[in-house]
Design an enzyme around this catalytic site. Structure first.
Site, short mmCIF file in Angstrom:
data_model
loop_
_atom_site.label_atom_id
_atom_site.label_comp_id
_atom_site.label_asym_id
_atom_site.label_seq_id
_atom_site.Cartn_x
_atom_site.Cartn_y
_atom_site.Cartn_z
N HIS A 163 0.94 -1.21 -0.02
CA HIS A 163 0.03 0.19 0.15
C HIS A 163 0.87 1.12 -0.02
CE1 HIS A 163 -3.43 -2.60 1.15
NE2 HIS A 163 -4.11 -1.59 0.96
N LYS A 197 -0.98 4.94 4.43
CA LYS A 197 -1.90 3.97 5.31
C LYS A 197 -1.80 4.01 6.68
CE LYS A 197 -4.07 -0.45 4.63
NZ LYS A 197 -5.44 0.02 5.16
N1 LIG Z 1 -12.85 -0.87 2.15
C1 LIG Z 1 -12.24 -0.32 1.13
O1 LIG Z 1 -12.43 -0.90 -0.06
C2 LIG Z 1 -11.38 0.65 1.49
C3 LIG Z 1 -11.10 1.06 2.94
N2 LIG Z 1 -10.34 2.19 3.11
C4 LIG Z 1 -10.28 2.32 4.17
O2 LIG Z 1 -10.87 3.87 4.58
C5 LIG Z 1 -10.09 4.34 5.75
C6 LIG Z 1 -9.95 5.81 5.05
O3 LIG Z 1 -8.86 5.87 4.15
P1 LIG Z 1 -8.22 7.13 3.52
O4 LIG Z 1 -9.32 7.70 2.81
O5 LIG Z 1 -7.23 6.63 2.75
O6 LIG Z 1 -7.59 7.91 4.84
P2 LIG Z 1 -7.63 9.45 4.96
O7 LIG Z 1 -6.82 9.79 6.02
O8 LIG Z 1 -7.15 10.01 3.71
O9 LIG Z 1 -9.17 9.67 5.14
C7 LIG Z 1 -9.86 9.80 6.51
C8 LIG Z 1 -10.59 11.01 6.76
O10 LIG Z 1 -11.54 10.71 7.51
C9 LIG Z 1 -11.38 11.99 8.45
N3 LIG Z 1 -12.14 12.00 9.76
C10 LIG Z 1 -11.50 11.36 10.72
N4 LIG Z 1 -12.46 11.29 11.91
C11 LIG Z 1 -13.40 11.69 11.19
C12 LIG Z 1 -14.93 11.72 11.87
N5 LIG Z 1 -15.05 11.73 13.12
N6 LIG Z 1 -15.79 12.23 11.22
C13 LIG Z 1 -15.64 12.81 9.97
N7 LIG Z 1 -14.29 12.42 9.29
C14 LIG Z 1 -13.39 11.95 9.89
C15 LIG Z 1 -10.07 12.42 8.36
O11 LIG Z 1 -10.01 13.92 8.69
P3 LIG Z 1 -8.77 14.33 9.26
O12 LIG Z 1 -7.61 14.38 8.15
O13 LIG Z 1 -9.13 15.78 9.82
O14 LIG Z 1 -8.21 13.34 10.40
C16 LIG Z 1 -9.87 12.24 6.82
O15 LIG Z 1 -10.21 13.35 6.27
C17 LIG Z 1 -8.92 3.54 6.05
O16 LIG Z 1 -9.41 2.86 7.21
C18 LIG Z 1 -8.86 2.77 4.87
O17 LIG Z 1 -8.00 1.44 5.27
C19 LIG Z 1 -9.73 2.94 2.02
C20 LIG Z 1 -9.76 2.56 0.40
C21 LIG Z 1 -10.67 1.26 0.39
O1 LIG Z 2 -6.27 2.39 3.07
C1 LIG Z 2 -6.29 1.80 2.06
O2 LIG Z 2 -5.82 2.33 1.12
C2 LIG Z 2 -6.90 0.75 1.78
N1 LIG Z 2 -7.60 0.10 2.98
C3 LIG Z 2 -8.16 -0.99 2.66
C4 LIG Z 2 -7.71 -2.16 3.58
O3 LIG Z 2 -6.85 -1.99 4.50
O4 LIG Z 2 -7.73 -3.51 3.08
C5 LIG Z 2 -8.93 -1.51 1.22
C6 LIG Z 2 -7.60 -1.25 0.41
O5 LIG Z 2 -6.80 -2.18 0.54
C7 LIG Z 2 -7.07 0.27 0.27
#
Ligand SMILES: NC(=O)C1=CN([C@@H]2O[C@H](COP(=O)(O)OP(=O)(O)OC[C@H]3O[C@@H](n4cnc5c(N)ncnc54)[C@H](OP(=O)(O)O)[C@@H]3O)[C@@H](O)[C@H]2O)C=CC1
Ligand SMILES: O=C(O)C1=N[C@H](C(=O)O)C[C@H](O)C1
Length: 250
Positions: free
Chosen positions: A135, A139
């Site tokens: 990744h 992350k």
């Molecule tokens: N299931 C899937 O297919 C996927 C899952 N993911 C998962 O999604 C999650 C987010 O990933 P990613 O977008 O890369 O992370 P980022 O850090 O880019 O985004 C997370 C966002 O959530 C905000 N946030 C934190 N706490 C809160 C809250 N209480 N209410 C609203 N917003 C909040 C953060 O704000 P701030 O920056 O101010 O803290 C930030 O903007 C991770 O757990 C990742 O593993 C990601 C991609 C695919």
């Molecule tokens: O944080 C990410 O980027 C992603 N998170 C998810 C995971 O932890 O499996 C899904 C995907 O791999 C992207």
């Protein structure tokens, strides 16, 4: 026909910002709220959201889901960090709000869902299986939720088939050299600038190996799964773990 009212939590994040665009572009969905860390969850009830797409962080997801379930708002969750204890707490909340649905999807991309399915299918036929996830370096968690789920599914398939534990003759190793042990399956996590989300499942038997590899090259790969989750979760009360339950994989 009225549109499904959807809110996105984590709307400024890497995947959340892409989800905001995808919901806005969908003809049958209406984006009614796009919330960041500092915004009040009251905006969910105030906007009449029917579904919340939860894409925040492992330290925020439980409070957000507590609020959603208490207010009967369905949730589509991509955020990682799920443990048995967290799942039990969530199920307890859902028991008190039996019409509410929550989908937790370790991965929303069809390729990743199929990787898990293929790995599960192949695992009993090989002596050794290891998972390598790769990744982007921003992350926050390791191993990925997808890799953890993949290893759990592999271990369950091998246990069901009566497979022996896989051989590992290592007698000395630096800490971490053999990866994390998830239900007996070694899981290795690589963090590298330039990558997004990738996974290999390596299977080895006598004189042969099989590699199942998936690459998410852009966050758009997760959007069809998120949109499908929104459409389906409203008629799926309780907890659904894994997007495969909303797909007809046969
Ligand atoms: N299931 C899937 O297919 C996927 C899952 N993911 C998962 O999604 C999650 C987010 O990933 P990613 O977008 O890369 O992370 P980022 O850090 O880019 O985004 C997370 C966002 O959530 C905000 N946030 C934190 N706490 C809160 C809250 N209480 N209410 C609203 N917003 C909040 C953060 O704000 P701030 O920056 O101010 O803290 C930030 O903007 C991770 O757990 C990742 O593993 C990601 C991609 C695919
Ligand atoms: O944080 C990410 O980027 C992603 N998170 C998810 C995971 O932890 O499996 C899904 C995907 O791999 C992207």
């Amino acid at each position: 026909m009225s549109k499904l009212r959807v809110a996105v939590l984590g709307a400024k994040g890497r995947i959340g910002s892409e989800a905001v665009r995808a919901v806005e572009a969908a003809d049958d969905l209406e984006l009614v709220a796009a919330l960041g860390r500092v915004d009040s969850l009251d905006a969910l009830t105030g906007s009449g959201a029917q579904v919340a797409v939860e894409l925040t962080t492992p330290d925020s997801v439980m409070d957000n889901l507590d609020f959603c379930v208490r207010h009967g708002i369905h949730a589509v969750v991509g955020t990682t960090g799920w443990t048995d204890e967290r799942l039990a707490r969530l199920k307890g909340w859902l028991d008190l709000s039996p019409e509410t649905g929550v989908l937790i999807a370790p991965n929303f991309s069809i390729g990743a869902v199929l990787t898990m399915r293929f790995a599960q299918l192949a695992a009993p036929y090989f002596e050794s299986v290891e998972v390598v996830e790769l990744h982007h370096p921003n992350k926050v968690d390791a191993p990925s939720g997808t890799a953890t789920r993949t290893a759990q599914l592999i271990a369950a398939a091998r246990a069901e088939a009566g497979c022996a534990p896989q051989p590992d003759a290592t007698t000395t190793a630096l800490d971490g050299a053999r990866g994390a042990n998830v239900d007996g399956v070694p899981v290795h996590a690589v963090r590298l600038r330039g990558l997004l989300a990738h996974q290999e499942v390596l299977l080895g038997g006598e004189g042969e190996t099989l590699t199942v590899r998936h690459d998410s090259l852009h966050h758009s790969s997760f959007m069809p799964g998120i949109l499908l989750g929104c459409r389906r979760v409203v008629s799926a009360p309780g907890l659904t773990f894994g997007l495969e339950h909303f797909l007809d994989l046969g």
